[in-house]
Design a protein around this motif. Sequence first.
Motif, mmCIF file in Angstrom:
data_model
loop_
_atom_site.group_PDB
_atom_site.id
_atom_site.type_symbol
_atom_site.label_atom_id
_atom_site.label_comp_id
_atom_site.label_asym_id
_atom_site.label_seq_id
_atom_site.Cartn_x
_atom_site.Cartn_y
_atom_site.Cartn_z
ATOM 1 N N ILE A 1 0.778 -1.053 -0.081
ATOM 2 C CA ILE A 1 -0.140 -0.128 -0.073
ATOM 3 C C ILE A 1 0.908 1.156 -0.089
ATOM 4 O O ILE A 1 0.468 2.185 -0.597
ATOM 5 N N ALA A 2 1.846 1.409 0.847
ATOM 6 C CA ALA A 2 2.703 2.274 0.923
ATOM 7 C C ALA A 2 3.576 2.597 -0.411
ATOM 8 O O ALA A 2 4.038 3.674 -0.956
ATOM 9 N N THR A 3 3.901 1.279 -1.182
ATOM 10 C CA THR A 3 4.677 1.527 -2.408
ATOM 11 C C THR A 3 3.811 2.205 -3.536
ATOM 12 O O THR A 3 4.447 2.933 -4.199
ATOM 13 N N LEU A 4 2.612 1.879 -3.621
ATOM 14 C CA LEU A 4 1.588 2.525 -4.475
ATOM 15 C C LEU A 4 1.358 4.017 -4.151
ATOM 16 O O LEU A 4 1.533 4.621 -5.003
ATOM 17 N N ARG A 5 1.177 4.322 -2.632
ATOM 18 C CA ARG A 5 1.499 5.605 -2.491
ATOM 19 C C ARG A 5 2.600 6.549 -2.882
ATOM 20 O O ARG A 5 2.527 7.508 -3.303
ATOM 21 N N ASN A 6 3.771 5.863 -2.322
ATOM 22 C CA ASN A 6 4.882 6.462 -2.871
ATOM 23 C C ASN A 6 5.022 6.678 -4.236
ATOM 24 O O ASN A 6 5.717 7.516 -4.549
ATOM 25 N N SER A 7 4.550 5.828 -5.180
ATOM 26 C CA SER A 7 4.825 5.957 -6.676
ATOM 27 C C SER A 7 4.357 7.344 -7.282
ATOM 28 O O SER A 7 4.696 7.653 -8.303
ATOM 29 N N ARG A 8 3.295 8.139 -6.504
ATOM 30 C CA ARG A 8 2.751 9.027 -7.071
ATOM 31 C C ARG A 8 2.965 10.435 -6.101
ATOM 32 O O ARG A 8 2.485 11.321 -6.552
ATOM 33 N N GLY A 9 3.213 10.020 -4.907
ATOM 34 C CA GLY A 9 3.528 11.078 -3.997
ATOM 35 C C GLY A 9 1.927 11.274 -3.122
ATOM 36 O O GLY A 9 0.933 10.762 -3.621
ATOM 37 N N GLY A 10 1.872 12.212 -2.329
ATOM 38 C CA GLY A 10 0.656 12.546 -1.727
ATOM 39 C C GLY A 10 0.486 11.428 -0.743
ATOM 40 O O GLY A 10 1.269 11.088 -0.032
#
Length: 241
Positions: free
Chosen positions: A11-20
């Motif tokens: 979940i954190a990987t997905l978040r970090n891929s876009r920022g925010g």
Amino acid sequence: MTRLSVNINKIATLRNSRGGNNPNVVKVALDCERFGAQGITVHPRPDERHIRYQDVLDLKEVVTTEFNIEGNPDDRFIKLVTRVRPEQVTLVPDAVDAVTSNAGWDTVSHREYLRHLVSRFRDLGIRVSIFVDPDLRMVEGAKEVGTDRIELYTEPYAAHYAANREAAIAPYIQAANLAGELGLGLNAGHDLSLENLQYFQRNIPNLLEVSIGHALISDALYFGLENTIQLYLRELDSNRE
């Protein structure tokens, strides 16, 4: 029933891929608990490419099930765990550049180092689990350093499950039996999935907890998070025929 701890690194990987902050790691953790997960696992790495150290601090304030922090015990990790004091810390011998965990501890050659760490964390009231391969010498070594539990590294089981599941699980049964004789609690994790989880759980004695991230989060893309967690819990239900 074996407890399900959901690893939310992806979940954190997905978040970090876009920022925010979308998806919101804290909200997802709370949702996992609400949907039936009995624990939340995070694995912060030095480069913070998925779970950030601040995430761990934020999660400690809200997680009401078992909070499990796993990782390589470098100085920063030790300080984080000492500050957060989760219910469980899982020591994993990750290389700095590791994509994912790929081996358990050599509990024999690292005996004194692990003994020191285990004692330090247990003195803080934190249950300690050591990530090990299904090797009887490594299980015996884990007992000698004073850990509460071991976590069996299950990638080899998952990799060979389709070809010959009886052969794939055999060393894990031996390791689990020895852990029971030695009085060690038993966890397991890495590449467990809806395909191979039930067979593992039904054949491994005294399995207390599994930590599952990648497969579970991937399944949630198709089935939804709530339904996916229920599917995994169903696989862990020893009363289910």
